[in-house]
Design a protein around this motif. Sequence first.
Motif, PDB file in Angstrom:
ATOM      1  N   ALA A 108       2.529 -13.942 -19.397  1.00  0.00           N
ATOM      2  CA  ALA A 108       2.420 -14.103 -17.952  1.00  0.00           C
ATOM      3  C   ALA A 108       1.486 -13.040 -17.397  1.00  0.00           C
ATOM      4  O   ALA A 108       1.402 -11.935 -17.931  1.00  0.00           O
ATOM      5  CB  ALA A 108       3.792 -13.991 -17.286  1.00  0.00           C
ATOM      6  N   VAL A 109       0.788 -13.407 -16.314  1.00  0.00           N
ATOM      7  CA  VAL A 109      -0.115 -12.463 -15.657  1.00  0.00           C
ATOM      8  C   VAL A 109       0.280 -12.351 -14.191  1.00  0.00           C
ATOM      9  O   VAL A 109       0.330 -13.342 -13.469  1.00  0.00           O
ATOM     10  CB  VAL A 109      -1.586 -12.914 -15.756  1.00  0.00           C
ATOM     11  N   PHE A 110       0.571 -11.127 -13.779  1.00  0.00           N
ATOM     12  CA  PHE A 110       0.886 -10.839 -12.380  1.00  0.00           C
ATOM     13  C   PHE A 110      -0.370 -10.290 -11.708  1.00  0.00           C
ATOM     14  O   PHE A 110      -0.937  -9.296 -12.168  1.00  0.00           O
ATOM     15  CB  PHE A 110       2.008  -9.809 -12.278  1.00  0.00           C
ATOM     16  N   LEU A 111      -0.796 -10.939 -10.630  1.00  0.00           N
ATOM     17  CA  LEU A 111      -1.955 -10.487  -9.879  1.00  0.00           C
ATOM     18  C   LEU A 111      -1.474  -9.838  -8.593  1.00  0.00           C
ATOM     19  O   LEU A 111      -0.822 -10.481  -7.770  1.00  0.00           O
ATOM     20  CB  LEU A 111      -2.884 -11.663  -9.562  1.00  0.00           C
ATOM     21  N   LEU A 112      -1.785  -8.558  -8.419  1.00  0.00           N
ATOM     22  CA  LEU A 112      -1.330  -7.810  -7.248  1.00  0.00           C
ATOM     23  C   LEU A 112      -2.366  -7.877  -6.137  1.00  0.00           C
ATOM     24  O   LEU A 112      -3.550  -7.595  -6.366  1.00  0.00           O
ATOM     25  CB  LEU A 112      -1.074  -6.345  -7.608  1.00  0.00           C
ATOM     26  N   ALA A 141       2.562  -9.715  -3.697  1.00  0.00           N
ATOM     27  CA  ALA A 141       1.993  -9.231  -2.440  1.00  0.00           C
ATOM     28  C   ALA A 141       2.573  -7.848  -2.155  1.00  0.00           C
ATOM     29  O   ALA A 141       3.701  -7.708  -1.682  1.00  0.00           O
ATOM     30  CB  ALA A 141       2.312 -10.197  -1.309  1.00  0.00           C
ATOM     31  N   THR A 142       1.813  -6.816  -2.488  1.00  0.00           N
ATOM     32  CA  THR A 142       2.310  -5.436  -2.423  1.00  0.00           C
ATOM     33  C   THR A 142       2.296  -4.885  -0.995  1.00  0.00           C
ATOM     34  O   THR A 142       1.702  -5.450  -0.092  1.00  0.00           O
ATOM     35  CB  THR A 142       1.465  -4.515  -3.311  1.00  0.00           C
ATOM     36  N   LYS A 143       2.973  -3.746  -0.845  1.00  0.00           N
ATOM     37  CA  LYS A 143       3.018  -2.983   0.404  1.00  0.00           C
ATOM     38  C   LYS A 143       3.658  -3.771   1.544  1.00  0.00           C
ATOM     39  O   LYS A 143       3.243  -3.664   2.705  1.00  0.00           O
ATOM     40  CB  LYS A 143       1.616  -2.497   0.775  1.00  0.00           C
ATOM     41  N   ALA A 144       4.689  -4.552   1.185  1.00  0.00           N
ATOM     42  CA  ALA A 144       5.361  -5.379   2.185  1.00  0.00           C
ATOM     43  C   ALA A 144       6.060  -4.539   3.256  1.00  0.00           C
ATOM     44  O   ALA A 144       6.333  -5.039   4.354  1.00  0.00           O
ATOM     45  CB  ALA A 144       6.370  -6.304   1.508  1.00  0.00           C
ATOM     46  N   ASP A 145       6.352  -3.281   2.937  1.00  0.00           N
ATOM     47  CA  ASP A 145       6.997  -2.417   3.931  1.00  0.00           C
ATOM     48  C   ASP A 145       6.026  -1.950   5.010  1.00  0.00           C
ATOM     49  O   ASP A 145       6.455  -1.373   6.023  1.00  0.00           O
ATOM     50  CB  ASP A 145       7.606  -1.194   3.242  1.00  0.00           C
ATOM     51  N   LYS A 146       4.728  -2.219   4.822  1.00  0.00           N
ATOM     52  CA  LYS A 146       3.724  -1.767   5.775  1.00  0.00           C
ATOM     53  C   LYS A 146       3.552  -2.723   6.960  1.00  0.00           C
ATOM     54  O   LYS A 146       2.811  -2.414   7.899  1.00  0.00           O
ATOM     55  CB  LYS A 146       2.368  -1.598   5.067  1.00  0.00           C
ATOM     56  N   ILE A 147       4.179  -3.893   6.898  1.00  0.00           N
ATOM     57  CA  ILE A 147       4.095  -4.834   8.008  1.00  0.00           C
ATOM     58  C   ILE A 147       5.511  -5.212   8.445  1.00  0.00           C
ATOM     59  O   ILE A 147       6.487  -4.943   7.735  1.00  0.00           O
ATOM     60  CB  ILE A 147       3.302  -6.109   7.634  1.00  0.00           C
ATOM     61  N   ILE A 172       5.301 -13.276  -4.575  1.00  0.00           N
ATOM     62  CA  ILE A 172       6.474 -12.436  -4.350  1.00  0.00           C
ATOM     63  C   ILE A 172       6.090 -11.255  -3.469  1.00  0.00           C
ATOM     64  O   ILE A 172       5.264 -10.426  -3.867  1.00  0.00           O
ATOM     65  CB  ILE A 172       7.033 -11.907  -5.690  1.00  0.00           C
ATOM     66  N   PRO A 173       6.663 -11.141  -2.264  1.00  0.00           N
ATOM     67  CA  PRO A 173       6.434  -9.936  -1.464  1.00  0.00           C
ATOM     68  C   PRO A 173       7.143  -8.748  -2.115  1.00  0.00           C
ATOM     69  O   PRO A 173       8.290  -8.865  -2.535  1.00  0.00           O
ATOM     70  CB  PRO A 173       7.028 -10.287  -0.095  1.00  0.00           C
ATOM     71  N   PHE A 174       6.438  -7.612  -2.198  1.00  0.00           N
ATOM     72  CA  PHE A 174       6.980  -6.467  -2.926  1.00  0.00           C
ATOM     73  C   PHE A 174       6.731  -5.178  -2.168  1.00  0.00           C
ATOM     74  O   PHE A 174       5.693  -4.987  -1.529  1.00  0.00           O
ATOM     75  CB  PHE A 174       6.335  -6.367  -4.310  1.00  0.00           C
ATOM     76  N   SER A 175       7.691  -4.268  -2.267  1.00  0.00           N
ATOM     77  CA  SER A 175       7.531  -2.917  -1.721  1.00  0.00           C
ATOM     78  C   SER A 175       8.035  -1.913  -2.740  1.00  0.00           C
ATOM     79  O   SER A 175       9.194  -1.975  -3.160  1.00  0.00           O
ATOM     80  CB  SER A 175       8.310  -2.763  -0.409  1.00  0.00           C
ATOM     81  N   ALA A 176       7.166  -0.984  -3.138  1.00  0.00           N
ATOM     82  CA  ALA A 176       7.597   0.085  -4.041  1.00  0.00           C
ATOM     83  C   ALA A 176       8.561   1.025  -3.333  1.00  0.00           C
ATOM     84  O   ALA A 176       9.380   1.683  -3.975  1.00  0.00           O
ATOM     85  CB  ALA A 176       6.379   0.860  -4.547  1.00  0.00           C
ATOM     86  N   LEU A 177       8.479   1.086  -2.008  1.00  0.00           N
ATOM     87  CA  LEU A 177       9.336   1.977  -1.232  1.00  0.00           C
ATOM     88  C   LEU A 177      10.766   1.441  -1.130  1.00  0.00           C
ATOM     89  O   LEU A 177      11.736   2.157  -1.415  1.00  0.00           O
ATOM     90  CB  LEU A 177       8.750   2.178   0.166  1.00  0.00           C
ATOM     91  N   THR A 178      10.910   0.178  -0.747  1.00  0.00           N
ATOM     92  CA  THR A 178      12.242  -0.400  -0.544  1.00  0.00           C
ATOM     93  C   THR A 178      12.744  -1.151  -1.769  1.00  0.00           C
ATOM     94  O   THR A 178      13.905  -1.549  -1.811  1.00  0.00           O
ATOM     95  CB  THR A 178      12.222  -1.372   0.648  1.00  0.00           C
TER      96      THR A 178
END
Length: 203
Positions: A108-112, A141-147, A172-178
Motif C-alpha cells: 500500500a502507498v499512503f500519499l500525504l 490529509a495532514t495538519k487537520a488540527d490547523k483548520i 483520511i484527515p490526520f493530525s499529529a497533534l491530536t
Amino acid sequence: MVIRSVELETVAGVTSALPKNQLPEVAFAGRSNVGKSSLINALMNRKSYARTSSQPGKTQTINYYRINDQIYCVDLPGYGFARVSREEKEAWGKMIEKYLVTSEQLAAVFLLLDIRHRPNANDKQMFDWIQYMGYQAIVIATKADKIKRSQIPGQLRQMKEELKADEDTIIIPFSALTKQGREDIWDLMDQVIENAAGNEEAE
C-alpha cells in the motif's frame, strides 16, 4: 495495534541497493513540508524516532522502519522542495521511482497532502504515478488540527476533485497533534498484515 518494537533497520541512499524484505511494506510519500516524519512518529508512538526538522527536504534517503516484526513503514524522500538543486530533485525522484518499481513486498502507498492547500502539480503527478504502478493511493490529509473541524469535509471534497480521484479513493484527515486519523491508518495497515498472513497460509 500495540507497538511492541520499532527498529530503523535500513537506510538506503541514492546509490544503495534496496533490501529484499520478506515482510509486507507500506510506503509514505509526500511533499517535503507535509509532516511525514511527524505522522510516522505518531503511528509508532515515538516522539522523535523519525527525524523531524523545521528545514524541509531533510529526508534524503529511503528509511525502513520494522514494526513488531510484522510490517515495514517505508519513509520515502520528500519531493517538491524548492530550495534544492534540480539535480537533487531528480535524484530523489529516481529513488522514489526505483522503490515503487522494484519493491516486491509493497502492499500500500499512503500519499500525504496538506489539508489546508490544493494539491499542486507534484502531488497530482505522484497520485497518478502511484495509480499507474497498480497501487491504490491512500491519501492522508495532514495538519487537520490547523483548520476548523467544520471545514474538513469541504477540504476533503476539494482534494478529491483536484486529484480527479475515484469515489472509492480513501482520504483520511490526520493530525499529529491530536492523533486524529491514527487508528484509521493502523486499521488499513492491520489489513495489510492480515492479507500477508493469509497469503502465506494459502501457499
